[in-house]
Design a protein around this motif. Structure first.
Motif, PDB file in Angstrom:
ATOM      1  N   GLY A 155     -33.656  21.160  -6.533  1.00 42.15           N
ATOM      2  CA  GLY A 155     -33.557  19.828  -7.113  1.00 42.15           C
ATOM      3  C   GLY A 155     -33.710  18.743  -6.060  1.00 42.15           C
ATOM      4  N   GLU A 156     -33.106  18.969  -4.880  1.00 46.37           N
ATOM      5  CA  GLU A 156     -33.189  17.970  -3.815  1.00 46.37           C
ATOM      6  C   GLU A 156     -34.612  17.825  -3.286  1.00 46.37           C
ATOM      7  OE1 GLU A 156     -30.120  18.920  -0.957  1.00 46.37           O
ATOM      8  OE2 GLU A 156     -28.520  18.392  -2.371  1.00 46.37           O
ATOM      9  N   ARG A 159     -36.631  15.840  -5.883  1.00 44.16           N
ATOM     10  CA  ARG A 159     -36.354  14.401  -5.872  1.00 44.16           C
ATOM     11  C   ARG A 159     -36.953  13.710  -4.644  1.00 44.16           C
ATOM     12  NH1 ARG A 159     -30.278  12.721  -7.646  1.00 44.16           N
ATOM     13  NH2 ARG A 159     -29.978  14.497  -9.023  1.00 44.16           N
ATOM     14  N   ASP A 209     -34.765  14.838 -13.638  1.00 37.58           N
ATOM     15  CA  ASP A 209     -34.777  14.790 -12.166  1.00 37.58           C
ATOM     16  C   ASP A 209     -35.769  13.753 -11.656  1.00 37.58           C
ATOM     17  OD1 ASP A 209     -32.837  16.679 -11.718  1.00 37.58           O
ATOM     18  OD2 ASP A 209     -34.242  18.348 -11.697  1.00 37.58           O
ATOM     19  N   ARG A 212     -33.981  10.459 -12.058  1.00 41.17           N
ATOM     20  CA  ARG A 212     -32.857  10.278 -11.142  1.00 41.17           C
ATOM     21  C   ARG A 212     -33.307   9.947  -9.722  1.00 41.17           C
ATOM     22  NH1 ARG A 212     -29.011  15.227 -13.455  1.00 41.17           N
ATOM     23  NH2 ARG A 212     -27.816  13.920 -14.912  1.00 41.17           N
ATOM     24  N   THR A 230     -34.853  18.213 -19.784  1.00 39.17           N
ATOM     25  CA  THR A 230     -34.202  18.996 -18.743  1.00 39.17           C
ATOM     26  C   THR A 230     -34.761  20.409 -18.683  1.00 39.17           C
ATOM     27  OG1 THR A 230     -32.184  17.733 -19.215  1.00 39.17           O
ATOM     28  CG2 THR A 230     -31.922  19.722 -17.897  1.00 39.17           C
ATOM     29  N   ALA A 233     -31.793  25.228 -14.536  1.00 45.42           N
ATOM     30  CA  ALA A 233     -31.705  25.370 -13.088  1.00 45.42           C
ATOM     31  C   ALA A 233     -30.920  26.626 -12.780  1.00 45.42           C
ATOM     32  CB  ALA A 233     -31.018  24.157 -12.487  1.00 45.42           C
ATOM     33  N   GLY A 234     -31.217  27.229 -11.656  1.00 48.40           N
ATOM     34  CA  GLY A 234     -30.493  28.424 -11.230  1.00 48.40           C
ATOM     35  C   GLY A 234     -29.765  28.146  -9.931  1.00 48.40           C
ATOM     36  N   TYR A 235     -28.549  28.688  -9.827  1.00 53.56           N
ATOM     37  CA  TYR A 235     -27.760  28.513  -8.608  1.00 53.56           C
ATOM     38  C   TYR A 235     -28.056  29.674  -7.671  1.00 53.56           C
ATOM     39  CZ  TYR A 235     -23.631  27.750  -5.651  1.00 53.56           C
ATOM     40  OH  TYR A 235     -22.791  27.512  -4.602  1.00 53.56           O
ATOM     41  N   LEU A 237     -28.086  31.060  -3.264  1.00 57.30           N
ATOM     42  CA  LEU A 237     -27.837  30.809  -1.846  1.00 57.30           C
ATOM     43  C   LEU A 237     -29.162  31.038  -1.117  1.00 57.30           C
ATOM     44  CD1 LEU A 237     -24.385  32.594  -1.243  1.00 57.30           C
ATOM     45  CD2 LEU A 237     -24.814  30.174  -1.628  1.00 57.30           C
ATOM     46  N   PRO A 242     -25.976  26.865  -0.565  1.00 56.77           N
ATOM     47  CA  PRO A 242     -26.085  26.837  -2.027  1.00 56.77           C
ATOM     48  C   PRO A 242     -27.075  25.760  -2.484  1.00 56.77           C
ATOM     49  CG  PRO A 242     -23.827  26.342  -1.280  1.00 56.77           C
ATOM     50  CD  PRO A 242     -24.704  26.306  -0.089  1.00 56.77           C
ATOM     51  N   LEU A 244     -29.739  24.458  -6.020  1.00 59.45           N
ATOM     52  CA  LEU A 244     -30.101  24.595  -7.421  1.00 59.45           C
ATOM     53  C   LEU A 244     -31.612  24.573  -7.511  1.00 59.45           C
ATOM     54  CD1 LEU A 244     -27.125  22.516  -8.200  1.00 59.45           C
ATOM     55  CD2 LEU A 244     -27.645  24.558  -9.537  1.00 59.45           C
ATOM     56  N   LYS A 246     -35.109  24.676  -9.650  1.00 58.23           N
ATOM     57  CA  LYS A 246     -35.648  24.295 -10.962  1.00 58.23           C
ATOM     58  C   LYS A 246     -36.461  25.440 -11.561  1.00 58.23           C
ATOM     59  CE  LYS A 246     -37.416  20.087 -11.305  1.00 58.23           C
ATOM     60  NZ  LYS A 246     -36.647  19.480 -12.418  1.00 58.23           N
ATOM     61  N   ALA A 251     -34.430  23.288 -21.161  1.00 56.58           N
ATOM     62  CA  ALA A 251     -33.062  23.224 -21.692  1.00 56.58           C
ATOM     63  C   ALA A 251     -32.959  22.149 -22.765  1.00 56.58           C
ATOM     64  CB  ALA A 251     -32.068  22.935 -20.571  1.00 56.58           C
TER      65      ALA A 251
ATOM     66  N   GLU B 257     -21.549  30.610 -11.602  1.00 62.59           N
ATOM     67  CA  GLU B 257     -22.780  29.908 -11.216  1.00 62.59           C
ATOM     68  C   GLU B 257     -23.076  28.759 -12.171  1.00 62.59           C
ATOM     69  OE1 GLU B 257     -22.607  33.166 -11.623  1.00 62.59           O
ATOM     70  OE2 GLU B 257     -22.998  33.988  -9.618  1.00 62.59           O
ATOM     71  N   PRO B 260     -21.893  24.856 -10.869  1.00 63.94           N
ATOM     72  CA  PRO B 260     -22.825  23.964 -10.162  1.00 63.94           C
ATOM     73  C   PRO B 260     -24.044  23.600 -11.017  1.00 63.94           C
ATOM     74  CG  PRO B 260     -22.567  26.070  -8.983  1.00 63.94           C
ATOM     75  CD  PRO B 260     -21.574  26.058 -10.095  1.00 63.94           C
ATOM     76  N   VAL B 261     -24.486  24.525 -11.876  1.00 59.42           N
ATOM     77  CA  VAL B 261     -25.611  24.201 -12.759  1.00 59.42           C
ATOM     78  C   VAL B 261     -25.212  23.045 -13.684  1.00 59.42           C
ATOM     79  CG1 VAL B 261     -27.043  25.045 -14.668  1.00 59.42           C
ATOM     80  CG2 VAL B 261     -26.684  26.493 -12.654  1.00 59.42           C
ATOM     81  N   TYR B 264     -25.014  19.811 -11.708  1.00 56.68           N
ATOM     82  CA  TYR B 264     -26.359  19.341 -11.389  1.00 56.68           C
ATOM     83  C   TYR B 264     -27.006  18.697 -12.616  1.00 56.68           C
ATOM     84  CZ  TYR B 264     -31.354  19.769 -10.381  1.00 56.68           C
ATOM     85  OH  TYR B 264     -32.682  19.520 -10.226  1.00 56.68           O
ATOM     86  N   GLU B 286     -17.811  26.174  -3.522  1.00 57.70           N
ATOM     87  CA  GLU B 286     -18.835  26.498  -2.517  1.00 57.70           C
ATOM     88  C   GLU B 286     -19.899  25.403  -2.466  1.00 57.70           C
ATOM     89  OE1 GLU B 286     -20.700  30.783  -1.924  1.00 57.70           O
ATOM     90  OE2 GLU B 286     -21.602  29.824  -3.659  1.00 57.70           O
ATOM     91  N   TYR B 287     -20.399  25.009  -3.622  1.00 57.68           N
ATOM     92  CA  TYR B 287     -21.440  23.970  -3.714  1.00 57.68           C
ATOM     93  C   TYR B 287     -20.907  22.633  -3.198  1.00 57.68           C
ATOM     94  CZ  TYR B 287     -24.806  20.819  -6.049  1.00 57.68           C
ATOM     95  OH  TYR B 287     -25.724  19.841  -6.333  1.00 57.68           O
ATOM     96  N   ALA B 290     -20.362  22.516   0.618  1.00 59.41           N
ATOM     97  CA  ALA B 290     -21.548  22.775   1.444  1.00 59.41           C
ATOM     98  C   ALA B 290     -22.325  21.490   1.711  1.00 59.41           C
ATOM     99  CB  ALA B 290     -22.455  23.800   0.764  1.00 59.41           C
TER     100      ALA B 290
END
Lengths: 349, 349
Positions: A155-156, A159, A209, A212, A230, A233-235, A237, A242, A244, A246, A251, B257, B260-261, B264, B286-287, B290
């Motif tokens: 996501g970051e 953006r 996103d 935003r 939307t 998103a999946g969480y 590592l 950590p 997210l 896309k 959704a 999980e 955080p989803v 987000y 954790e999210y 971090a």
């Protein structure tokens, strides 16, 4: 012209010193009152880019009546939820949705890593410089385009990519940044509502996103007040960090019936003010103005081919047909861009 | 004891009247200062139900440093997002999740309209007074229970039903309302964060609509700041009135999980403060911690079998195992309910 006569000073020395102290105290009082009550000072016209006519009066009256304590239409601040469509309501949407321009630009940028695209639609047409043809593939073509340009990254990362694009991309007609293609009267309306205790939200068919990435800077609307289409998103590592990511699974499509659904899901409260410009906003206006208390539905009609574009029922982008027909019966205020706005874009001023 | 000597009155009658005016002005000044600057008055301990030890110090220091303008850890207000789990973090979760009690009570209430339930699990066991057995059917049993009691009605109908239930239902052990089974120290923490410019959110595995029925009144958290497990909703016109109908399809399981989803998706911004009490909160903490800047992870450890319940790694409801092991390495603050809290529930006071 004669000046006002000065009052004669009378009294003793002690009295004079007393008056001195008094005057010091008075300035303190004045300072404190000014610090404490900046809003008590008579405000300038909060909607200077709106012409002084019935449309502006309707907006001003609504805001005045719902904030008048003790009045029959008073709404406590927590109920003052205002939702705004984005494309065609807060910024322009012609010749095509700006988010699509981003996707097309990304395809061009990513093409060297995807040699297979030159034989695959919708990418092939885009790379040949014919995005219009690319979109003739309808929803499946659009979904392929979105999956290629809007998923797989965090996501970051997404953006940041949008922010960078908004810095450099220019609108084909005006040569302005896309974030300058916003409607000055609507920026004033957002500020006027917030100054009166409203929480302003974007409720857009555009990607959440994508919105935003610029909503806070451009509209003063923070990410948590943006509702949009939307993707899941999946969480994960990634290298222990950590993130997210896309995913290419929808959704929420925040358009038509999806708008009240998005409002219900994200905000959890019925708005009392909603603004849109197309049939995609019909259900949002319908839901908003069906509440028991006072409410306001605003429909922006693009009537200004000189300063902007003129379009409604025959437009593929931003079609306005059913909602315009229903407006009188539902009591929605139709804004005629040409007749009601002194200024359209901030750069005209 | 001698009183303070009265100052001798001296001066003329005019002077006396002047002093009179002065004293009136002084009270005006005092009033204005009090109205304008309520926060300037030295505040009482914002966390009186927390014992004065290292845990409380850690919380107080975090809030102080991120709000100290010019300090290296300063966070502008828009970044002060705090997320709280609900079950076991803001209110109790024993002997079973309170939302499950609601579902069980609803099954009993609805049973006369559903004669078929007496031969169908999980309903049959519930009606025989054995909800524990009903839940042995695992996730499919739970989904059937939720579909029967949480879908088909409008969102407004559902929330009214929850509100009514919360008025009448009583906790089996304490005989208190469920909304009284909230943790006094956590209510104080929520208030302390908000007083320091934080936006407080619930991020719970519980149902978003269930939470929204009481979050504003109980925690001061408005519906738009509640993230929870979400069922899809459909927009319909019922007798011409637009409504949102709860559907038996999951949009988000806001646990592990999913937290955080959910953050987000709904908030769109990484929190800087997160509080939880179980392994279901591990990923949220954790999210949150971090992030690049200062952050705070709080893990509530239920250690108080006298005033509440003592449970952790072997508990089916609110299992705390992995997160507790990771806490030292991750720098999360573990709250020991027995050692750190003077008061658990508001009704103890």
């Amino acid at each position: 012209m004669r000046g006002f006569p000065l009052r004669k000073v009378r009294g003793t020395g002690v009295l004079m010193r007393m008056r001195y102290k008094l005057s010091g105290l008075l300035s303190l009082v004045v300072t404190l009152v000014l610090v404490a009550c900046p809003v008590a000072v008579k405000a300038a016209d909060p909607l200077p880019s709106w012409k002084d006519n019935g449309t502006k009066d309707a907006i001003m009256e609504f805001v005045a009546k719902v904030t008048r304590e003790g009045g029959k239409d008073y709404l406590p601040p927590e109920q003052r939820i205002a939702t705004f469509d984005n494309d065609g309501t807060l910024w322009a949407e012609k010749p095509i949705y700006f988010q699509l321009v981003y996707a097309v630009d990304k395809v061009r940028e990513m093409a060297p890593e995807h040699p297979e695209w030159k034989d695959q639609e919708p990418f092939a047409s885009i790379l040949k410089g014919d995005p219009q043809k690319a979109l003739e593939g309808g929803k499946p073509a659009l979904m392929k385009l979105m999956a290629a340009t809007h998923t797989g990254m965090t996501g970051e990362e997404f953006r940041s990519s949008v922010s960078e694009w908004l810095e450099t991309a220019r609108h084909p007609k005006t040569k302005k940044r896309y974030t300058e293609m916003v409607y000055q009267p609507m920026l004033e309306l957002l500020r006027h509502l917030r100054a009166n205790g409203f929480k302003t939200y974007i409720v857009s068919g555009g990607g959440i996103d994508f919105l935003r990435a610029f909503s806070e800077e451009t509209y003063g609307i923070p990410p948590e007040q943006v509702v949009g289409s939307t993707l899941k998103a999946g969480y994960e590592l990634r290298d222990g960090t950590p993130v997210l990511v896309k995913q290419a699974e929808v959704a929420l499509i925040d358009d038509k019936e999806g708008k009240p659904v998005g409002i219900y899901q994200y905000i959890g409260r019925r708005p009392v003010f909603a603004a849109g410009n197309s049939d995609g906003d019909l259900q949002m206006l319908e839901y908003t103005t069906a509440g028991a208390g006072p409410s306001f539905g605003l429909l922006l009609h693009h009537t200004d081919s000189g300063r902007e574009w003129a379009y409604d029922r025959h437009s593929a982008v931003g079609r306005l047909d059913k909602a315009l027909k229903q407006a009188p019966e539902k009591g929605w205020t139709v804004v005629d861009m040409q007749d009601d706005w002194r200024v359209v874009f901030p750069f005209e001023k």
